[in-house]
Design an enzyme around this catalytic site. Sequence first.
Site, PDB file in Angstrom:
ATOM      1  N   LYS A  29       0.976  -1.393   0.013  1.00  0.00           N
ATOM      2  CA  LYS A  29       0.052  -0.118   0.007  1.00  0.00           C
ATOM      3  C   LYS A  29       1.122   1.265  -0.063  1.00  0.00           C
ATOM      4  CE  LYS A  29      -3.127   2.852   0.716  1.00  0.00           C
ATOM      5  NZ  LYS A  29      -2.374   4.225   0.968  1.00  0.00           N
TER       6      LYS A  29
ATOM      7  N   GLY B 171       6.279   5.372   8.472  1.00  0.00           N
ATOM      8  CA  GLY B 171       5.493   6.618   8.392  1.00  0.00           C
ATOM      9  C   GLY B 171       5.500   7.007   9.811  1.00  0.00           C
TER      10      GLY B 171
ATOM     11  N   GLY C  40       1.248   4.951  12.900  1.00  0.00           N
ATOM     12  CA  GLY C  40       1.686   3.774  13.454  1.00  0.00           C
ATOM     13  C   GLY C  40       1.190   3.364  14.817  1.00  0.00           C
TER      14      GLY C  40
ATOM     15  N   GLU D 227       9.236   1.631  11.058  1.00  0.00           N
ATOM     16  CA  GLU D 227       9.896   2.738  11.101  1.00  0.00           C
ATOM     17  C   GLU D 227       9.405   3.829  11.384  1.00  0.00           C
ATOM     18  OE1 GLU D 227      12.703   5.659   8.742  1.00  0.00           O
ATOM     19  OE2 GLU D 227      12.543   3.421   7.880  1.00  0.00           O
TER      20      GLU D 227
ATOM     21  N   CYS E  31      13.549  11.013   8.180  1.00  0.00           N
ATOM     22  CA  CYS E  31      13.474  10.926   9.487  1.00  0.00           C
ATOM     23  C   CYS E  31      14.611  10.696  10.252  1.00  0.00           C
ATOM     24  CB  CYS E  31      12.580   9.376   9.856  1.00  0.00           C
ATOM     25  SG  CYS E  31      13.193   7.949   9.015  1.00  0.00           S
TER      26      CYS E  31
ATOM     27  N   GLU F 187       8.365  16.175  15.343  1.00  0.00           N
ATOM     28  CA  GLU F 187       8.884  16.101  14.067  1.00  0.00           C
ATOM     29  C   GLU F 187       8.307  16.918  13.002  1.00  0.00           C
ATOM     30  OE1 GLU F 187      10.347  12.259  11.304  1.00  0.00           O
ATOM     31  OE2 GLU F 187       8.221  12.248  11.875  1.00  0.00           O
TER      32      GLU F 187
END
Length: 484
Positions: free
Chosen positions: A182, A235, A240, A257, A291, A389
């Site tokens: 996906k 993502g 997550g 991750e 990231c 972030e």
Amino acid sequence: MSGEGQPLFVGGEWVAPDGGHYPVTDPATEETVGWAPEASPEQARAACAAAREAFGAWSRTRPGERAALLGRAAGIIRERLGPYADLARAETGATTGTARAMQVGVAAARFARYARVEPAEWPVAPQINEAGPMGKAAVMGALAVRQPVGVVACVTSYNNPWANPAGKIAPALAMGNTVVVKPAPQDPLSVYRMAEALAEAGVPPGVVNVVSGRAVAVGEAVVGSADVDMVSFTGSTAVGRRIAEVCGRDMKRQLMELGGKGAALVFDDADLASAVTGIGTTFSFYSGQICTAPTRVLAQRGVYDRIVEQLAGYARRLKIGDPREPGTVVGPVISAEHRARVESYVELGREEGAVVVTGGQRPPRERGFYVAPTLLADGRNDMRVAREEIFGPVVTVIPFDDEEEGVALANDSDYGLLDYVWSGDVARAFRVARRLRAGGVGVNTVGRNMEAPFGGFKLSGVGRDTGVYALHAYSEVQALVWPG
């Protein structure tokens, strides 16, 4: 691709999407570069069912045959490096060099790496049982065997539509799993080209499936399918968390991750030129949409002013422009919405008391979603710009006095993906690195070893991949025991 809509790839067939198509936009020009398919939840579940049906035969294929297939796929991708990179650049806004080397080039290298078969079983030391089941001493032999997990849902991020999916698909297939991919809705067309290359390399129908869509229901259908045994996700931490909730219902295996807020500790005795180049190169790479970027620079007070001055100078020298033009370092971010998000954080930093040393405004370009590399000085670790972030070319510089304070500031974060340490005292650099709560630490470097385990502590993720660690991640260990 601008004239025709891309079909889905399900069960080895190219399938028309139930939801029609939506435009994929070039972030540098704001023009439509193609039409991506909008799958229905039913089609997403059909892809999972196709992967389940294909799993039995594929998992019994000899590892050498799977490896040869991955090698052929790597060759096809390398042969088409030019057009594949052009598509990646148009979808993501990455520079031509980044698209060629770090997106398509890395994807080919990952397929080639997992074309090298690794041992999947090894003997376990015999154990003497002093009192066996019948009251007699017995020697038991054992073998630890790696078995494929089953059907793996690969949910990928927009910042690298080649290397990120390849890093999931290649080790998963090498271990005998089947996959349903996906891709991110912003740039899924590259992933369909990857599926095309794999099909041409000889992947049997149903082993690789790709379903895209903007609707949350599509991803939920894939992750929640009873046919899926494992979810591999790259993502945001927020997504997550949602995936973890869904996986928890069926105890699905997870590899995640997630976000990062990397700290770069620069000590008084550091090679400042190396530190500034490393930090500047990494935080500006792909417009900061990575990231692993060191977005919190913790500078010891003896070098704080010089770090601020030199990082600002580095940022000002970066060429911002059309990703197709030679010499361009900083292209656009992925969308207008994301540009607004990054800009809101810069304004928030001002409100919190940080000083904008350079950047903080839109470059003078008529089209495209550009953000100037921005350096915030006089930062504090409790500021939102230092804790959340941003996923853009924004760095906050924070002073510290001694080693204890530096380590404490670095560890005072919800994230722990990749940190960095610069010091002329190598013993101290490694001592500090061992104390950092991060999945990886760069010691006087921002370089990566692609055989080293990669993953995060805390909200930065669950599990490890790359190298042999990815083979471990996409397999289960089975113990075979017998009387010796």
